[in-house]
Design a protein around this motif. Sequence first.
Motif, PDB file in Angstrom:
ATOM      1  N   TRP A  52       0.952  -1.235   0.059  1.00  0.00           N
ATOM      2  CA  TRP A  52       0.214   0.024  -0.161  1.00  0.00           C
ATOM      3  C   TRP A  52       0.688   1.155  -0.015  1.00  0.00           C
ATOM      4  O   TRP A  52       1.500   1.561   0.992  1.00  0.00           O
ATOM      5  N   LYS A  53       0.905   2.018  -1.168  1.00  0.00           N
ATOM      6  CA  LYS A  53       1.465   3.242  -0.971  1.00  0.00           C
ATOM      7  C   LYS A  53       0.702   4.428  -1.052  1.00  0.00           C
ATOM      8  O   LYS A  53      -0.191   4.441  -1.815  1.00  0.00           O
ATOM      9  N   ASN A  54       0.902   5.007  -0.168  1.00  0.00           N
ATOM     10  CA  ASN A  54      -0.090   6.196   0.382  1.00  0.00           C
ATOM     11  C   ASN A  54       0.583   7.625   0.140  1.00  0.00           C
ATOM     12  O   ASN A  54       1.479   8.102   0.967  1.00  0.00           O
ATOM     13  N   PHE A  55       0.078   8.249  -0.727  1.00  0.00           N
ATOM     14  CA  PHE A  55       0.307   9.767  -0.988  1.00  0.00           C
ATOM     15  C   PHE A  55      -0.702  10.556  -0.064  1.00  0.00           C
ATOM     16  O   PHE A  55      -1.645  10.857  -0.831  1.00  0.00           O
ATOM     17  N   PRO A  60       3.867  15.303   5.403  1.00  0.00           N
ATOM     18  CA  PRO A  60       4.885  16.008   6.156  1.00  0.00           C
ATOM     19  C   PRO A  60       6.133  16.746   5.529  1.00  0.00           C
ATOM     20  O   PRO A  60       6.683  17.889   6.098  1.00  0.00           O
ATOM     21  N   THR A  61       6.410  16.364   4.455  1.00  0.00           N
ATOM     22  CA  THR A  61       7.554  17.163   3.826  1.00  0.00           C
ATOM     23  C   THR A  61       7.164  18.089   2.782  1.00  0.00           C
ATOM     24  O   THR A  61       8.126  18.700   2.141  1.00  0.00           O
ATOM     25  N   ASP A  62       5.900  18.477   2.772  1.00  0.00           N
ATOM     26  CA  ASP A  62       5.309  19.265   1.668  1.00  0.00           C
ATOM     27  C   ASP A  62       6.323  20.860   2.212  1.00  0.00           C
ATOM     28  O   ASP A  62       6.375  21.681   1.231  1.00  0.00           O
ATOM     29  N   THR A  63       6.172  21.065   3.554  1.00  0.00           N
ATOM     30  CA  THR A  63       6.541  22.532   3.780  1.00  0.00           C
ATOM     31  C   THR A  63       8.085  22.681   3.748  1.00  0.00           C
ATOM     32  O   THR A  63       8.540  23.725   3.701  1.00  0.00           O
ATOM     33  N   LYS A  73      10.047  16.118  -4.625  1.00  0.00           N
ATOM     34  CA  LYS A  73       8.786  15.341  -4.829  1.00  0.00           C
ATOM     35  C   LYS A  73       8.131  14.647  -3.881  1.00  0.00           C
ATOM     36  O   LYS A  73       8.858  14.145  -3.063  1.00  0.00           O
ATOM     37  N   PRO A  74       6.914  14.749  -3.898  1.00  0.00           N
ATOM     38  CA  PRO A  74       6.079  13.915  -2.792  1.00  0.00           C
ATOM     39  C   PRO A  74       6.597  12.477  -2.634  1.00  0.00           C
ATOM     40  O   PRO A  74       6.694  11.957  -3.487  1.00  0.00           O
ATOM     41  N   GLN A  75       6.719  12.023  -1.188  1.00  0.00           N
ATOM     42  CA  GLN A  75       6.998  10.604  -1.143  1.00  0.00           C
ATOM     43  C   GLN A  75       5.739   9.877  -0.437  1.00  0.00           C
ATOM     44  O   GLN A  75       5.180  10.618   0.466  1.00  0.00           O
TER      45      GLN A  75
END
Length: 236
Positions: A52-55, A60-63, A73-75
């Motif tokens: 299960w890959k959840n975006f 938390p890393t967006d800021t 890139k979103p992880q």
Amino acid sequence: MKLRNFLIPAALLLTSGCASFNSGDVLIPRGYLRQMLAERGVKPASDIIVVWKNFPYKNPTDTIGEGAIDPPKPQPIPVPISDLVWLKDHARDIFSEAGLYNAETGSGTIKLTLTSYGRWTYGEIFRSFLVDTGYIFIIPASLLVNHQLVAEYDGLSGRAKAEEIGRTKTTFHAILFPLYPLFRPGATEHSLLKSMLWRSASDIYAKAKRSNAPAEPSPETPVENRAASKVTETDD
């Protein structure tokens, strides 16, 4: 009136003043489902691997990269263990009932990869969505979560792959409070994921059965045989 006495009822109203609905081609005809369960025409696998890959809605890393020219890139982040266990248990149950999984007599593997985009928790939307959407009590506001499920079968009946897409839309508004018990976000997501598992099982079954079916004789063969028969009769 103390601020706390106002915030607690407001929070309860916001969390319960919503309703979730599913969309996507994930339903299967009941007639085909009964036929699949009765035939057992595909050899089952002995193991199911679930990823299960959840975006999430708010990573938390967006800021970290705000204001940067080339933000990171979103992880994906892990889903709660309870959610992953729920998905694994239902995957085993559904594929077992469909005749595609048997830990004792089966052979091969089934790999299920679920990718979720925009999946949220109440804590995340309280800190962002509900704060930024000040008009939520006047105009409804919605959050959309997309799910992609890829199922890969590798067993005695060959190989097959299926991909399913499903969506959950949650609308927030005070007047939706009466609908919350029937269309809770968590229950709606579970219903969608179970439908996607059944749909992927039926697609895997159909593709594996077709790939394992004996080849039909070419239509030219009877014509050639008739021509050869005429030549033989003429020679006699």
